[in-house]
Structures are given as C-alpha cells and as structure tokens.
Scaffold this motif. Sequence first.
Motif, PDB file in Angstrom:
ATOM      1  N   LYS A  68      -5.080 -24.523   1.284  1.00 54.14           N
ATOM      2  CA  LYS A  68      -3.420 -24.434   1.204  1.00 54.14           C
ATOM      3  C   LYS A  68      -2.864 -25.346   2.405  1.00 54.14           C
ATOM      4  N   PRO A  69      -2.110 -26.269   2.114  1.00 51.49           N
ATOM      5  CA  PRO A  69      -1.828 -27.090   2.968  1.00 51.49           C
ATOM      6  C   PRO A  69      -1.060 -26.768   4.372  1.00 51.49           C
ATOM      7  N   ASP A  70      -0.272 -25.716   4.479  1.00 56.96           N
ATOM      8  CA  ASP A  70       0.350 -25.047   5.756  1.00 56.96           C
ATOM      9  C   ASP A  70      -1.013 -24.351   6.446  1.00 56.96           C
ATOM     10  N   ASN A  71      -2.243 -24.124   5.718  1.00 59.96           N
ATOM     11  CA  ASN A  71      -3.362 -23.340   6.438  1.00 59.96           C
ATOM     12  C   ASN A  71      -4.272 -24.230   7.068  1.00 59.96           C
ATOM     13  N   VAL A  72      -4.213 -25.465   6.944  1.00 59.57           N
ATOM     14  CA  VAL A  72      -5.187 -26.585   7.306  1.00 59.57           C
ATOM     15  C   VAL A  72      -4.968 -26.661   9.019  1.00 59.57           C
ATOM     16  N   PRO A  73      -3.724 -26.364   9.623  1.00 59.25           N
ATOM     17  CA  PRO A  73      -3.661 -26.795  11.105  1.00 59.25           C
ATOM     18  C   PRO A  73      -4.719 -25.231  11.718  1.00 59.25           C
ATOM     19  N   ILE A  74      -4.779 -24.230  10.672  1.00 63.09           N
ATOM     20  CA  ILE A  74      -5.563 -23.148  11.463  1.00 63.09           C
ATOM     21  C   ILE A  74      -6.953 -23.664  11.538  1.00 63.09           C
ATOM     22  N   THR A 156      11.109 -12.103  -4.228  1.00 58.81           N
ATOM     23  CA  THR A 156      10.335 -11.872  -3.180  1.00 58.81           C
ATOM     24  C   THR A 156       8.848 -12.260  -3.118  1.00 58.81           C
ATOM     25  N   PRO A 157       8.319 -13.134  -2.550  1.00 56.05           N
ATOM     26  CA  PRO A 157       6.797 -13.531  -2.718  1.00 56.05           C
ATOM     27  C   PRO A 157       5.991 -12.192  -2.491  1.00 56.05           C
ATOM     28  N   ASN A 158       4.881 -12.076  -2.838  1.00 56.60           N
ATOM     29  CA  ASN A 158       4.108 -11.144  -2.343  1.00 56.60           C
ATOM     30  C   ASN A 158       2.639 -11.821  -2.028  1.00 56.60           C
ATOM     31  N   PRO A 159       2.071 -11.827  -0.798  1.00 59.99           N
ATOM     32  CA  PRO A 159       2.618 -11.315   0.549  1.00 59.99           C
ATOM     33  C   PRO A 159       3.771 -12.312   1.034  1.00 59.99           C
ATOM     34  N   SER A 160       4.772 -11.945   1.615  1.00 60.67           N
ATOM     35  CA  SER A 160       5.894 -12.728   2.512  1.00 60.67           C
ATOM     36  C   SER A 160       5.100 -12.806   4.023  1.00 60.67           C
ATOM     37  N   LYS A 161       5.014 -14.129   4.255  1.00 61.15           N
ATOM     38  CA  LYS A 161       4.450 -14.216   5.413  1.00 61.15           C
ATOM     39  C   LYS A 161       5.229 -15.234   6.316  1.00 61.15           C
ATOM     40  N   ALA A 162       5.284 -14.796   7.709  1.00 62.32           N
ATOM     41  CA  ALA A 162       6.043 -15.704   8.570  1.00 62.32           C
ATOM     42  C   ALA A 162       5.065 -16.952   8.915  1.00 62.32           C
ATOM     43  N   PRO A 163       5.798 -18.102   9.599  1.00 57.92           N
ATOM     44  CA  PRO A 163       4.896 -19.042   9.724  1.00 57.92           C
ATOM     45  C   PRO A 163       3.764 -18.784  10.419  1.00 57.92           C
ATOM     46  N   TRP A 164       2.676 -19.720  10.090  1.00 55.79           N
ATOM     47  CA  TRP A 164       1.124 -19.212  10.669  1.00 55.79           C
ATOM     48  C   TRP A 164       1.233 -18.855  12.248  1.00 55.79           C
ATOM     49  N   TYR A 165       1.850 -19.607  12.969  1.00 53.56           N
ATOM     50  CA  TYR A 165       1.623 -19.268  14.383  1.00 53.56           C
ATOM     51  C   TYR A 165       2.150 -18.027  14.736  1.00 53.56           C
ATOM     52  N   PHE A 166       2.944 -17.350  13.905  1.00 48.48           N
ATOM     53  CA  PHE A 166       3.377 -15.684  14.126  1.00 48.48           C
ATOM     54  C   PHE A 166       2.701 -14.893  13.437  1.00 48.48           C
ATOM     55  N   LEU A 167       1.614 -15.265  12.909  1.00 47.03           N
ATOM     56  CA  LEU A 167       0.986 -14.161  12.009  1.00 47.03           C
ATOM     57  C   LEU A 167      -0.031 -13.320  12.908  1.00 47.03           C
ATOM     58  N   PHE A 225      -5.748 -14.656  24.801  1.00 46.87           N
ATOM     59  CA  PHE A 225      -5.836 -15.866  23.776  1.00 46.87           C
ATOM     60  C   PHE A 225      -6.357 -15.888  22.625  1.00 46.87           C
ATOM     61  N   ILE A 226      -7.594 -15.607  22.847  1.00 47.94           N
ATOM     62  CA  ILE A 226      -8.759 -15.803  21.887  1.00 47.94           C
ATOM     63  C   ILE A 226      -8.681 -14.664  20.983  1.00 47.94           C
ATOM     64  N   VAL A 227      -9.085 -13.414  21.422  1.00 49.69           N
ATOM     65  CA  VAL A 227      -8.945 -12.263  20.728  1.00 49.69           C
ATOM     66  C   VAL A 227      -7.788 -11.692  20.267  1.00 49.69           C
ATOM     67  N   LEU A 228      -6.741 -11.499  20.979  1.00 50.54           N
ATOM     68  CA  LEU A 228      -5.649 -10.958  20.461  1.00 50.54           C
ATOM     69  C   LEU A 228      -4.749 -12.042  19.879  1.00 50.54           C
ATOM     70  N   TRP A 229      -4.695 -13.204  19.982  1.00 49.77           N
ATOM     71  CA  TRP A 229      -3.707 -14.050  19.491  1.00 49.77           C
ATOM     72  C   TRP A 229      -4.307 -15.017  18.256  1.00 49.77           C
ATOM     73  N   ALA A 230      -5.545 -15.636  18.729  1.00 48.72           N
ATOM     74  CA  ALA A 230      -5.774 -16.794  17.783  1.00 48.72           C
ATOM     75  C   ALA A 230      -6.839 -16.142  16.753  1.00 48.72           C
ATOM     76  N   THR A 231      -7.649 -15.102  16.977  1.00 47.05           N
ATOM     77  CA  THR A 231      -8.450 -14.465  15.909  1.00 47.05           C
ATOM     78  C   THR A 231      -7.406 -13.729  15.044  1.00 47.05           C
ATOM     79  N   LEU A 232      -6.367 -13.121  15.494  1.00 46.57           N
ATOM     80  CA  LEU A 232      -5.486 -12.289  14.760  1.00 46.57           C
ATOM     81  C   LEU A 232      -4.668 -13.353  13.741  1.00 46.57           C
ATOM     82  N   ILE A 233      -4.493 -14.434  14.434  1.00 49.46           N
ATOM     83  CA  ILE A 233      -3.894 -15.449  13.431  1.00 49.46           C
ATOM     84  C   ILE A 233      -4.740 -15.586  12.199  1.00 49.46           C
ATOM     85  N   VAL A 234      -6.051 -15.975  12.475  1.00 45.31           N
ATOM     86  CA  VAL A 234      -7.001 -16.066  11.553  1.00 45.31           C
ATOM     87  C   VAL A 234      -6.930 -14.877  10.413  1.00 45.31           C
ATOM     88  N   LEU A 235      -7.181 -13.979  10.897  1.00 46.94           N
ATOM     89  CA  LEU A 235      -7.017 -12.548  10.045  1.00 46.94           C
ATOM     90  C   LEU A 235      -5.690 -12.555   9.351  1.00 46.94           C
TER      91      LEU A 235
END
Lengths: 360, 257
Positions: A68-74, A156-167, A225-235
């Motif tokens: 998905k184009p917006d997921n490529v940055p992840i 309403t789309p399902n799921p509704s997601k915030a921009p990726w950096y806030f996930l 940064f790694i466990v609580l921020w980055a990997t939760l964004i991936v999740l």
Amino acid sequence: MPEQIKDLVDWLLGPKIYFLLSVVGFWAMIQFRAFWTQAWVAGGIFVFGVVFFALSMGDRDFTLIVAKPDNVPISIMFVSIGFLLWLSFRKMVINDRLIAKGLPTFEARESRRRVFCWPDLVYSEFLCLIILSVLLLVWALYLKAPLEEPASSARTPNPSKAPWYFLGLQEMLVYYDPWLAGVVFPLQIITGLMAIPFIDINPKGNGYYTFKERPFAIVTYLFGFIVLWATLIVLGTFLRGPNWNFFGPYEFWDPHKVEALNNVNLSEYVYNVLLERALPSNILLRELPGFLAVALYFGALPPVLANFGFRKIYSQLGFIRFNVLANLLLFMAALPIKMLLRWAFNLKYIVAIPEYFFNI
Amino acid sequence: MTLLKSITETQIWKSLFRHKYPDNPRDQALAVLSNVFLHLHPIKVKKSGVRMSFTWCMGGITFFLFLVETITGVLLMFYYRPTVEFAFNDIKALREHVPLGIMRELHRWGAHAMVISVWLHMLRVFLTGSYKPPREFNWNVGVILLVLTLLLSFTGYLLPWDQLAIWAVTVGSNMARAHPIIGHEGPGASFLQLGDVPLVTAASDVRFALISGRVVGAATLLRFYVLHCVAIPLGAGVLMAVHFWRVRKDGGISGPM
C-alpha cells in the motif's frame, strides 16, 4: 512459501507474542551486541530478512498491506533503523574495547584534527543531496500518491487509521482510554524527551559512540524508540485490520472476525471475586482499590526505589531530578504493565469511572 | 583553459565570487565565508564530525527534505483551492491532466521521508550523547521541531480531501475530545458548569478549537491549509534558524572533549 510457515508466523505475530518477542529481541540486541554486529552475522540477518520478505511478497494478503503506497515508508523506516542500529552498535563495541584498554576512542583520535569545510564537508553534503534527490525521484516516478474516494462523513472506513506515524499511539488505545493514550502519554513523551539533557547528568559519552559508559541512558531511550514506538507502528499498520482486530501478515482481513472481549475491571475483581459482594454505589468507595493502586504506583514507588536498589542513582541525581526521572520511567512502564495485566487477567480498567470519563 | 580564464576574469564573475578556485587554505576559507548559504558552516570542522558514519548526515537530509517540501508545496499551491467544492477535484486534475506529473508524489513521499529522517537524526544525536552540556537547549529546540514536523505532516494529510484524509484526521483529532478538563469527553469536563449549563461541549472544547467545528468539515480544511502552508512552516523556519545557529554557538558538531 509453505502454508505451515505462514500459519506459524501468523500465530507468532499475535499481539502478545509479538510484543514479548520484540522485548526479547531488544534484550538480545543489547546483550549480544558484540556478536551480531560482526559483518557476517549482520549480513546474514539482512539476507535472511530480504529472502523472507521476497518470499512473502508471493502472498496476496501480505502484498496487499505492505505494498500500500502509504505503508512503503514504514518498510523504509524498518530497514534504515536496522542498518543504523548496526552501524552505531558496531561503533559502540569498538569504542568500548578501546576505552577498556585505556586508549582514546575512534572519534577522540580524529577530533584533534581539523579539516576545511570546503571541500570535506560541503562535498559530502552535496553528494548526499544528489543521491537523495535521485532516490526521491525514482520513488515518485514509480509509486503514485494515493487518492481514494472523495471525502464523505457518512461512510466510515473499517478500519479507520490515523497517519502511519501515529499508529503506535493508536495501538495504545487498546489498553488505555483516549485521555491517556491520546493526550497524557504523548505530552509525557514530549516533555520527557525535553527533560533528557537535564536528567542525564553523566558527563561521559558526549560526542562519541559508547555503550558501557552510559548503559542506562541508551537502554531506556532505545526501549522507548524501538520497542514502544517503532515496533508498535509496525503492529498498528500491518497487523491491525477491521474493528482493530489482530490479523497475521498472511491473513485475510475479514471484517466479520469475532473476538471475545470479556474484560473485567479491578473494582469488580476486588468486590465481586475477592470480597464476594456487590459493587458499592458510592463511586469513590467503588474505585478505592484502583485509586490506591495508582497512588502507590506513582507516589510510593519513587521513594521506595530511592531507598532500595536505586540508592546510588538517587544520591547522584538529587531529589528533584530523581523524582522527575522516576515519574517519566513509571509512565513509560505503564504501557507494558497494562499489556501484561490485560493478557494475564483480562483486566480492563484499574480505575473505572465511565460516568466522568475517568478510566485508567 | 583560456576559455575558463576569460569567464573567471569577467566583471560579472568577479561580482559573484570574491575568491579564486578553492584549492588553497585561503580560498577554501573564503569559499565558505563569502557565501551566505555556506557560511552556516564554520571554516574548519573536527575530522570525526564530517564522517558520514558518525553523523549519518541526517540533520542535513532533514533540512534538504524541508526545502523539497517547500518548493513542491509552492508549486502545488498554484493548482489547489482549499474548499470542499474544489479540493478533491483539483488533486484529481493534477493526477489526470498532468503527464508524468510527480509534484504531489515528491511532496508526499518527501514528507514521509522527513518524518523518518527527523527520528533518525534524533536517534543519532542521542546515541552520541550530543544533547549533553552545552547542547541541552538545542536538543529542546530539536524536540519542538520534531513535533512541528509531525504537525506539518498531519495537517497536510487532510488536504487531498479524500476518504483517507478525512478519516485519518478524524481519528487523530478525536483524541482532543478526551483531553482532561478542556475536552468534552475528557475527565473533569463535566464539573465545569454554570448552573445546569455545561461549559465544555462539542461546540466549545479544545477539539472544536482545533478543527473549527463539531466534525471535520469545510472550516477544518481551510484551517489546516493555513496551518500547513503558512503558520507551521514559518514557526519551523524560525526554530530551524535558532537550531543551526546554536549548533555553531555550542561548539559545532559534537565530538569528544
């Protein structure tokens, strides 16, 4: 890729095992840094990752979400964090060995020499600029920016997601109410980051890579940064589907997937299960156990830690610094603690006053 | 060689460059000193500090991406009207009527890349302990710039006015309604009453102030447009000036004392 492996990965990446694995992986990264930063091990991990990724691209559900184009940055973030962690840990290991031998660090040997900005710095900046421009142009030519249906507040789309950096924050909503996960925790992250230079009074490790001279600072920051921020964004991006249900990377996003939610509040545990009586009608009495737990956590733990276990750190930091540090660390630990409580006891809220939107 | 000489000897050339080709210390110093853009740099730096493996060039990359965003953003503003009536169609027209048009792509991917490069810059600064004295204040400026970068990206997310945009911003801004005391679904908000009249409602709370309405709508679009194109970039620009200036004043790129 064989179906058995896919099923195994889907099972492994459930929210519980995913988070626990990321913690174990983090511990291993710190503990075995001298081993995995060797070129052949790091190279092996990289090749394995690339092969695994390439094989996974054959799976429809996997490709659908990753490409998905917006997921490529992840994916780009994932790879660049991995590479730069390797680079910095490698430097830390080398410098720590030099320090142990009483020799000056790599940076210390070079910092005595000064070079002209033109050309040494200006040229590498220029090179960087050109390479990045080319990469951006290729990215832009190859991948169209997404444009979906026109905005409609009715659908309403399902799921509704915030921009990726806030996930990562959105993933916290599973465990905490919006006033904590969406307001208090983000503000604590910002103030905590700003407080770092004033809490960390260790004069060592200023301007060069080292682990052994400041292990606590590095472990704490990287855990955040790694466990609580980055990997939760991936999740939150790749593994959360309709209704914010969990889906493995090779699983179809079925909007009708049903997951039983029978979570129990702390007050119900105390009164119904432990004391075997009905909940008191007085709200404050009802939530007394929760208030006590929170008060003990934030109020009693810092002085206890200051007297036992963290005595040396307390004497170094002094009263104010230590309490600010303790408060920030307790906030940081609040997420993993609630996760564990949820998984182990189906605990919903520690303090539950939905009448006033005050749930913890 | 004579051609080169005939160019560099002209009055026009000499009015531009006040130094000879920088292959000797004097002209190398002048090349940096006599150029308004390059004089962000000192004349000399620590050898350890110019190593790419030390700095990852992430701060520079972030600044470069900000410039990319500014240039592509200005170009996009020519063709975009921030109203519910036109916004989506203008973006669609950009997509359909411009052969090989990549301005929007550059802008969007550049924005994502900038969010990542800010995080990585921060990671590098932390791992090298570069926030330690005398650089505490500059670390704080950096944290604010990080927040502004995320806000820039967030406000820009709404502008295409498609389903992706409106719902991502709805999910994000819904957090504000739970703000303690000043959000209408936040703890403590219901205590703020005058007689029977609640003071904090969906039409007066912090979320209303943020999105300028009870739901994400036309007023939100205009508000986010102005924030995205004018207010936040100006703030970020000022703070970047402070950030770069302080790097120099605090002793340049960090290195062992």
